[in-house]
Design a protein around this motif. Structure first.
Motif, short mmCIF file in Angstrom:
data_model
loop_
_atom_site.label_atom_id
_atom_site.label_comp_id
_atom_site.label_asym_id
_atom_site.label_seq_id
_atom_site.Cartn_x
_atom_site.Cartn_y
_atom_site.Cartn_z
N HIS A 435 0.82 -1.22 0.00
CA HIS A 435 0.00 0.00 0.00
C HIS A 435 0.85 1.27 0.00
N GLU A 436 2.16 1.10 -0.14
CA GLU A 436 3.07 2.23 -0.04
C GLU A 436 2.83 3.00 1.25
N ALA A 437 2.50 2.24 2.28
CA ALA A 437 2.27 2.86 3.58
C ALA A 437 3.58 2.82 4.37
N GLU A 438 3.71 3.77 5.28
CA GLU A 438 4.94 3.83 6.07
C GLU A 438 4.69 3.06 7.37
N LEU A 439 5.53 2.08 7.64
CA LEU A 439 5.38 1.28 8.85
C LEU A 439 6.44 1.71 9.86
N GLU A 440 5.97 2.12 11.03
CA GLU A 440 6.93 2.61 12.02
C GLU A 440 6.74 1.88 13.35
N LEU A 441 7.85 1.38 13.91
CA LEU A 441 7.83 0.80 15.25
C LEU A 441 8.53 1.80 16.16
N ALA A 442 7.83 2.26 17.18
CA ALA A 442 8.42 3.32 18.01
C ALA A 442 8.22 3.00 19.49
N ASP A 443 8.84 3.84 20.28
CA ASP A 443 8.78 3.66 21.72
C ASP A 443 7.49 4.29 22.26
N ASN A 444 6.75 3.54 23.08
CA ASN A 444 5.54 4.09 23.70
C ASN A 444 5.83 4.43 25.16
N SER A 445 7.05 4.28 25.55
CA SER A 445 7.59 4.42 26.90
C SER A 445 6.53 4.41 28.02
N PRO A 446 6.24 3.29 28.63
CA PRO A 446 6.77 2.00 28.21
C PRO A 446 5.90 1.36 27.13
N GLY A 447 6.49 0.40 26.44
CA GLY A 447 5.72 -0.37 25.47
C GLY A 447 6.09 -0.04 24.05
N LEU A 448 5.29 -0.61 23.14
CA LEU A 448 5.58 -0.45 21.72
C LEU A 448 4.44 0.31 21.06
N ARG A 449 4.81 1.19 20.10
CA ARG A 449 3.79 1.86 19.31
C ARG A 449 4.05 1.52 17.85
N VAL A 450 3.07 0.86 17.24
CA VAL A 450 3.21 0.49 15.82
C VAL A 450 2.27 1.37 15.02
N THR A 451 2.81 2.07 14.01
CA THR A 451 2.00 2.98 13.21
C THR A 451 2.09 2.63 11.73
N MET A 452 0.94 2.60 11.07
CA MET A 452 0.92 2.47 9.61
C MET A 452 0.32 3.74 9.04
N ARG A 453 1.15 4.51 8.30
CA ARG A 453 0.64 5.74 7.69
C ARG A 453 0.36 5.47 6.21
N PHE A 454 -0.91 5.65 5.84
CA PHE A 454 -1.30 5.38 4.46
C PHE A 454 -1.29 6.65 3.63
N ARG A 455 -1.43 6.47 2.33
CA ARG A 455 -1.60 7.64 1.46
C ARG A 455 -3.08 7.96 1.40
N ASN A 456 -3.38 9.21 1.13
CA ASN A 456 -4.78 9.62 1.04
C ASN A 456 -5.51 8.86 -0.05
N ALA A 457 -6.82 8.67 0.15
CA ALA A 457 -7.61 8.05 -0.90
C ALA A 457 -7.51 8.87 -2.18
N ALA A 458 -7.47 10.20 -2.01
CA ALA A 458 -7.42 11.09 -3.17
C ALA A 458 -6.11 10.91 -3.93
N ALA A 459 -5.04 10.53 -3.20
CA ALA A 459 -3.74 10.37 -3.86
C ALA A 459 -3.77 9.27 -4.89
N HIS A 460 -4.70 8.32 -4.71
CA HIS A 460 -4.77 7.20 -5.65
C HIS A 460 -5.83 7.46 -6.72
N ALA A 461 -6.64 8.48 -6.50
CA ALA A 461 -7.80 8.68 -7.37
C ALA A 461 -7.40 8.76 -8.83
N GLY A 462 -6.31 9.48 -9.08
CA GLY A 462 -5.92 9.66 -10.46
C GLY A 462 -5.26 8.43 -11.06
N SER A 463 -4.61 7.63 -10.23
CA SER A 463 -3.83 6.53 -10.78
C SER A 463 -4.64 5.24 -10.90
#
Ligand code: ADP
Ligand code: MG
Length: 463
Positions: A435-463
């Motif tokens: 999905h060309e999404a950015e996957l980030e594993l980060a510190d939640n101090s304490p714990g883990l924070r996992v984030t998936m950042r997607f592209r906007n729906a509009a970004a795909h509209a044209g393609s």
């Protein structure tokens, strides 16, 4: 670099074609200049002769042959420098006046111009010949008048011009050829370095790189791109090797267990309860094996999937809420406070099923690795980018291991009793990549924070 090879290079052929075109057009231009100047010089001479002739013919019309004879004699006398020559022949062909005795070769036709060689005697008595352009006119009452002008100098200039053009053209061709050979040799040299490196790489030295000179030219760019490609290939090959190693290792253990249990069952004489126990353990191992194979196949399929193949509009908030409901019982079992924070819809385009699977894997980890009494939150948001986020209060993953945790079969603590095959985050990574999404594993101090950042729906509209 051998010359024969050089001649076969496209650079050299290109240079040659270019050279031919250049020399050809230069020669055409010079030829034009040459003919224009020759014509100009000739016109000048012709005009001078015609003026002279007209003046003498006027005199003839006024004073007849004797008057003309006197005029010719005077002019011949004046023209000591021999730039002009005059000749007056009587009706019988006898010379009446003139500055030269013999015209070498026949006279031109009456009324026409022609070339004639005139002999000249220098003061110290040496004889030389000079070329003249002459005009012949026959007189009305008999007789012939010839007027000519020295063209030795003009012929000389013409010859000089021709020589200069020839020499210049030749020099141009030679210089161009030398330049072409030099250029091709240089290009070939640089390409050879690339070719040599590629051959060595093909021969098995995958770590070899193509030398970059830092000049930033197109060869450097080529080298840079090839090196980047090699880097990627090397990483993929290493990854693949690791995966197959891991597959072999991870599958061998349960298979061995299954085998030894079956052996025990065959050798000993287990009672019904023991048999049951053995079979159940074996079934669990078989199931785990199948699950591992399925996960592997699934990841491979995701990686092979064409982007946007089965994509649809997906609301991340709705999806988060579904996964939340799915995991509520498990969280309650482990006395973990599971929260959902998805206040507003966040739309993207993507494969709904795969994103749900990825989120489930992340939540599964969070609940699995967070000790009892901890907290896990699932967030869906639509800020700068639509995103999914899972936060837990567990042990987290040290920064230097976060990238490693995404690799196939990697379990950071393999002795841990928690079930799993180390493929969960690999699938998440594959889905993010798709999905060309950015996957980030980060510190939640304490714990883990996992984030998936997607592209906007509009970004795909044209393609
Ligand atoms: N939320 C988490 N907290 C701590 N460690 C985690 C978390 N999620 C994943 N990990 C670590 O990353 C490793 C890889 O995760 P994963 O690929 O899902 O494999 P698995 O869960 O089967 O072990 C896990 O074995 C674990 O060590
Ligand atoms: Mg997992």
């Amino acid at each position: 670099v051998r010359l024969t090879r050089l001649l076969e290079t496209s650079t050299f052929r290109l240079t040659l074609a270019h050279l031919g075109l250049f020399v050809g057009s230069a020669l055409a231009l010079l030829a034009l200049v040459y003919f224009a100047s020759v014509r100009f010089m000739e016109r000048q001479t012709i005009e001078t002769i015609e003026v002279e002739m007209a003046a003498l013919l006027d005199r003839y019309a006024e004073r007849g042959l004797p008057g003309l004879r006197a005029a010719v004699a005077r002019r011949a006398q004046d023209a000591r420098d021999l730039a002009s020559v005059y000749l007056l022949l009587g009706p019988g062909g006898q010379q009446l006046a003139g500055s030269f005795a013999v015209l070498d070769g026949p006279l031109p036709e009456p009324g026409a111009f022609g070339r004639a060689m005139v002999e000249e005697w220098t003061e110290d008595g040496r004889r030389s010949e000079r070329p003249f352009l002459v005009l012949r006119r026959d007189l009305m009452l008999g007789g012939t008048l010839v007027v000519g002008r020295d063209i030795a100098e003009k012929l000389h200039i013409q010859r000089l011009l021709l020589t200069a053009i020839g020499l210049g053209g030749g020099l141009m061709a030679v210089l161009g050829l030398v330049g072409g050979i030099g250029m091709s040799r240089w290009m070939l040299g640089r390409l050879d370095r690339v070719n040599r490196a590629t051959r060595e790489i093909m021969a098995g030295d995958l770590g070899r790189r193509i030398e970059e000179r830092g000049s930033g030219d197109e060869f450097d760019e080529l080298a840079r791109n090839l090196n980047a490609m090699l880097e990627r290939i090397e990483r993929l090959v290493a990854g693949m090797r690791q995966v197959s190693d891991n597959v072999a290792h991870d599958l061998r253990t349960p298979l061995h267990r299954i085998r030894s249990r079956l052996e025990v069952a065959l050798m000993g004489r287990p009672d019904e309860a023991q048999t049951r126990e053995l079979l159940e353990q074996t079934l669990r191992d078989a199931d785990a094996l199948i699950a591992t194979f399925n996960a592997l196949l699934k990841i491979a399929r995701i990686e092979a999937e064409a982007p946007q193949g089965e994509w649809e509009r997906v609301d991340l908030a709705a999806l988060a809420s579904e996964v939340f409901e799915l995991y509520e019982p498990l969280a309650a079992d482990r006395q973990i406070a599971l929260r959902l924070e998805a206040p507003a819809p966040a739309e993207i385009r993507g494969n709904r099923q795969l994103i749900a699977q990825a989120l489930a894997n992340i939540v599964d980890n969070a609940i699995k690795y967070t000790p009892e009494g901890g907290a896990v939150a699932i967030r869906a948001g639509d800020g700068a980018a639509p995103r999914l986020e899972v936060l837990d209060s567990g042990p987290g993953i040290p920064p230097e291991l976060r990238q490693h945790a995404l690799e196939r079969f990697v379990r950071l603590d393999p002795d841990r009793s928690t079930p799993g095959n180390g493929l969960g985050l690999s699938l998440v990574d594959a889905v993010a990549r798709l999905h060309e999404a950015e996957l980030e594993l980060a510190d939640n101090s304490p714990g883990l924070r996992v984030t998936m950042r997607f592209r906007n729906a509009a970004a795909h509209a044209g393609s």
